[in-house]
Each structure stands twice: as structure tokens, then as C-alpha cells.
Design a protein around this motif. Sequence first.
Motif, mmCIF file in Angstrom:
data_model
loop_
_atom_site.group_PDB
_atom_site.id
_atom_site.type_symbol
_atom_site.label_atom_id
_atom_site.label_comp_id
_atom_site.label_asym_id
_atom_site.label_seq_id
_atom_site.Cartn_x
_atom_site.Cartn_y
_atom_site.Cartn_z
ATOM 1 N N ASP A 90 0.864 -1.183 0.000
ATOM 2 C CA ASP A 90 0.000 0.000 0.000
ATOM 3 C C ASP A 90 0.901 1.233 0.000
ATOM 4 N N THR A 91 0.749 2.076 -1.017
ATOM 5 C CA THR A 91 1.663 3.216 -1.181
ATOM 6 C C THR A 91 1.081 4.537 -0.666
ATOM 7 N N THR A 92 -0.008 4.466 0.105
ATOM 8 C CA THR A 92 -0.656 5.695 0.596
ATOM 9 C C THR A 92 0.335 6.604 1.309
ATOM 10 N N ARG A 93 1.063 6.045 2.268
ATOM 11 C CA ARG A 93 1.973 6.876 3.071
ATOM 12 C C ARG A 93 3.159 7.374 2.257
ATOM 13 N N SER A 111 6.037 5.788 -7.378
ATOM 14 C CA SER A 111 6.512 4.533 -6.789
ATOM 15 C C SER A 111 7.611 3.914 -7.647
ATOM 16 N N VAL A 112 7.467 4.011 -8.966
ATOM 17 C CA VAL A 112 8.501 3.471 -9.856
ATOM 18 C C VAL A 112 9.811 4.243 -9.669
ATOM 19 N N GLY A 113 9.709 5.558 -9.529
ATOM 20 C CA GLY A 113 10.905 6.346 -9.258
ATOM 21 C C GLY A 113 11.552 5.956 -7.944
ATOM 22 N N LYS A 114 10.711 5.714 -6.931
ATOM 23 C CA LYS A 114 11.208 5.328 -5.602
ATOM 24 C C LYS A 114 11.940 3.995 -5.642
ATOM 25 N N PHE A 115 11.280 2.949 -6.204
ATOM 26 C CA PHE A 115 11.953 1.648 -6.152
ATOM 27 C C PHE A 115 13.155 1.586 -7.095
ATOM 28 N N THR A 116 13.115 2.323 -8.204
ATOM 29 C CA THR A 116 14.268 2.336 -9.117
ATOM 30 C C THR A 116 15.459 3.024 -8.456
ATOM 31 N N VAL A 131 -4.691 -0.682 -18.727
ATOM 32 C CA VAL A 131 -3.644 0.328 -18.540
ATOM 33 C C VAL A 131 -3.844 1.151 -17.263
ATOM 34 N N THR A 132 -5.096 1.313 -16.800
ATOM 35 C CA THR A 132 -5.321 2.119 -15.584
ATOM 36 C C THR A 132 -4.743 1.451 -14.340
ATOM 37 N N HIS A 133 -4.382 0.164 -14.432
ATOM 38 C CA HIS A 133 -3.741 -0.488 -13.282
ATOM 39 C C HIS A 133 -2.410 0.179 -12.948
ATOM 40 N N TRP A 134 -1.813 0.823 -13.939
ATOM 41 C CA TRP A 134 -0.570 1.551 -13.684
ATOM 42 C C TRP A 134 -0.819 2.783 -12.812
ATOM 43 N N SER A 135 -2.064 3.198 -12.711
ATOM 44 C CA SER A 135 -2.378 4.390 -11.922
ATOM 45 C C SER A 135 -3.694 4.182 -11.186
ATOM 46 N N ARG A 136 -3.722 3.152 -10.334
ATOM 47 C CA ARG A 136 -4.921 2.874 -9.536
ATOM 48 C C ARG A 136 -5.215 4.045 -8.597
ATOM 49 N N ASP A 137 -6.400 4.015 -8.006
ATOM 50 C CA ASP A 137 -6.727 5.034 -7.004
ATOM 51 C C ASP A 137 -6.613 4.472 -5.584
ATOM 52 N N HIS A 138 -5.988 3.294 -5.449
ATOM 53 C CA HIS A 138 -5.823 2.665 -4.144
ATOM 54 C C HIS A 138 -4.669 1.662 -4.206
ATOM 55 N N TRP A 139 -4.284 1.129 -3.066
ATOM 56 C CA TRP A 139 -3.266 0.094 -2.899
ATOM 57 C C TRP A 139 -1.942 0.516 -3.538
ATOM 58 N N TYR A 140 -1.406 -0.294 -4.452
ATOM 59 C CA TYR A 140 -0.104 0.004 -5.035
ATOM 60 C C TYR A 140 -0.288 0.869 -6.274
ATOM 61 N N ILE A 141 0.181 2.099 -6.207
ATOM 62 C CA ILE A 141 0.002 3.060 -7.304
ATOM 63 C C ILE A 141 1.372 3.357 -7.907
ATOM 64 N N PHE A 168 2.167 5.118 -10.942
ATOM 65 C CA PHE A 168 2.319 6.469 -11.500
ATOM 66 C C PHE A 168 1.056 7.265 -11.179
ATOM 67 N N LYS A 169 1.009 7.855 -10.020
ATOM 68 C CA LYS A 169 -0.209 8.548 -9.579
ATOM 69 C C LYS A 169 -0.558 9.702 -10.510
ATOM 70 N N HIS A 170 0.439 10.400 -11.026
ATOM 71 C CA HIS A 170 0.195 11.586 -11.835
ATOM 72 C C HIS A 170 -0.398 11.267 -13.205
ATOM 73 N N LEU A 171 -0.352 10.002 -13.617
ATOM 74 C CA LEU A 171 -0.882 9.645 -14.937
ATOM 75 C C LEU A 171 -2.387 9.372 -14.938
ATOM 76 N N ARG A 172 -2.991 9.233 -13.762
ATOM 77 C CA ARG A 172 -4.393 8.811 -13.703
ATOM 78 C C ARG A 172 -5.353 9.741 -14.459
ATOM 79 N N PRO A 173 -5.269 11.061 -14.298
ATOM 80 C CA PRO A 173 -6.203 11.921 -15.042
ATOM 81 C C PRO A 173 -6.120 11.691 -16.550
ATOM 82 N N GLY A 174 -4.909 11.536 -17.071
ATOM 83 C CA GLY A 174 -4.752 11.301 -18.504
ATOM 84 C C GLY A 174 -5.319 9.957 -18.924
ATOM 85 N N PHE A 175 -5.055 8.923 -18.136
ATOM 86 C CA PHE A 175 -5.595 7.595 -18.443
ATOM 87 C C PHE A 175 -7.122 7.629 -18.523
#
Length: 381
Positions: A184-187, A197-202, A263-273, A275-282
Motif C-alpha cells: 500500500d503506497t498511501t503513506r 513509486s517506480v521512481g522510488k523503487f528504481t 492500462v489504468t492499473h498503472w495508476s490505480r486510485d488505491h493500494w499500489y500506485i 504512477f499517480k500523476h498519470l491517472r487523469p490522462g488515463f
Amino acid sequence: MTAKRLPFALAFCFLLNLLLASFNAPLNAQERPVSDPPVIESSWDDLLEGVTDKESWLAHKQVLKQRYLDLIRDQYKPEKPLLDLQVHEETIVEDTYIRRLISYQVEEDERAHAYLGIPLKRDGKLPAIVALHGTYKQGARRAAGLEENSNKAWLDHLCRLGYVVIAPEHFVSGHRIPPEGPYDTTRFHQKHPEWTSVGKFTYEHSIAIDVITAMEEVDADNIGVIGHSLGGHGTMFLAAYDDRVKAAAGNCSASFFRHNSGVTHWSRDHWYIYFKHLRPGFLEGELPNIDFHEILALIAPRAYLDVSAMNDGNPLTQRQRVLMLMKVMDVYELEEKPENFAFFVHGRAHSVAHESRQLLYGWMDSHLKPAAATATKLVEE
């Protein structure tokens, strides 16, 4: 013509027709349609759009690298802290390798844990591999062979093959499982609202490379990365990010952005997200300005192996993966290193079957060990 001469005349005509047919045979063969292969065109062809030679490709590659860094929002990563490496546990495994549980700083107020394996038998410095686990709450323990599926025990397998191995915990697993639960990436997003999250783990996996390249047992010129599922696409992201990776192998990585109904799984609105910033575009049907074929191409001319299953998710999407990988091969041809790229597609779904492991480990041997390690020889008489 008399009745006696008629059979002779018929036989003569028959033989004459056979003779004429034999003369005409080459001509008829030439007139048959040939089977030249058609040019395969796909939407992945945009990878080399406008590219005319190696020089123009290398210029375009710099554009793609910046798009990639923008995608993971690398500009929002924190300043790299001192490692402050600590050893918490140490054990000798079957008189073959030392396994340590270590931790090190990845942010000023945050430590990452990892298992580190060092073969006991060594003659000089050894190649090293970053082993990335999938979405499992104690993924690093599984990579060490201590829990669950031993097919994914990267550290144990590779240490036995003569590699120094570091298996870092994903940042929302193991010792850092958040109160909301594993992955869960909320915090994280509350702490770093502009990062991904991808930037963080990379970024953290790149710090794991810092750890192993500082070791006296490691040949810093021969660093690899290997992973399954979440660790599979983590392998691609890390190899594209950090040029110290000489060889990489991703197993059953996620689907790309285009031709992906999920494709929206890459920017879910919960749990493991991711690319949060991509959701509006998706949600508006827009895709980012870079996709997996372009990220993979950033790895060239360094070695990359992609292992996937045709029946891992949507089979139509996985067929697109094959077309995508064919186009990446064109880049390796341009960079004059076609031998450094390969892919294997099977029908064993989301797995790490025996033949896949053999390919993954063989790929590492071929690209990280001396040529003598994989050379064959004739039988002595």
C-alpha cells in the motif's frame, strides 16, 4: 496410315510431349509465385521514426532518456544519504556461501533491508547481481530461499553459481510494510506527493548497486539485475536508469501502456500506485509520451533478455509484446550489438519454470562471466 503404324505414331507423340514438357519445366518453375516475406508493420515502429542511422538514433535516445526520467519523476527524488551499512544477521549456507541480512539508508529517515550472499569459494573478484522479488509481503526472504516458492529463490540459486547477490526488499514489503498492509503506497505518496513509486523503487535499487560495487569481493564492471513480475519490470526500469548494469533479465514483466485494456492499473486510485500523476490522462484516454519499447531501447547496447508467457494476462496484449520486442531488436542492430538482446515466449503463464530459469541464469553467465566459463570443448582422445 496403316493400322500397323498407328501404335508407333501414338507412342512417338507421347514421347514428344514428354520431351517438350521437360524443356518447358524450368520456365514454368520461374513463373510460379515466390514466397518473399512481407514487411511487418506495427504501432511500435515509432521507436525509430525519423531515425536514419546510428548517429540520429543516439540523438533520439537522449530525448527518450529525458522522457523516461520525466515519467518516473526523477527530479523529485531526495538527496542520496550516506549508506551507513549495518549487518544484522550472518549465516553460512551449506558451506557454499555467506548470507547476511543487512540494512542501509535510502533516505535520511529511512532504511532499506536486503539479503546479501557471498560465495565462499572465489578466486579474485566476482560478478554481482541485484535480485528483485515480485509482489510478495516477504519478498526478500523468498528471494533468499527462506519462504514460499523456491523457484524464485534468486539469491540462493545465483550464489551457488558463483555470484555475489543482493536481494533488496521492495519499499512497502518486509521490514517496511505500512500499517495499511503490504504494497500500500498511501503513506509514500503523502510523504512524496510529486514522486512516483517506480521512481522510488528504481532509485532504491540503484542504491543497492552502490552497496555491492563498494564491496571488495565484487567486480564492479560486471553487474547484473534479474527479477520476476514486479521485479521483472523493476529490472527493465533499473537497467534503463543505471548504466552500471551490464546485463539484465526480466521474467513475466507487466504489460505496457498501449494495446493494454488494463492500462489504468498503472495508476490505480488505491493500494499500489505506480504512477499517480498519470491517472487523469488515463481516464481521458491519454497515454504517456514514452512506452516500454522506448524504455527497453535505452538499455542498448547493454545486454537484456525478456522472458514472458503468451497466456500471462490478455493473450492479444502479449502478442503485441512480441511485435514490440522485434522493434527493440532493430535498435540493437543499429547499435551493432544484436547478440546482446533476446526474448523467449512460452505458455507456462506467470511462472519461473525450469527452462526459464536456465535461460535467465545462462544469460547472466554469458554476459557477466569470462568467456571460459561458458566455452565448450572437444572430448580428448
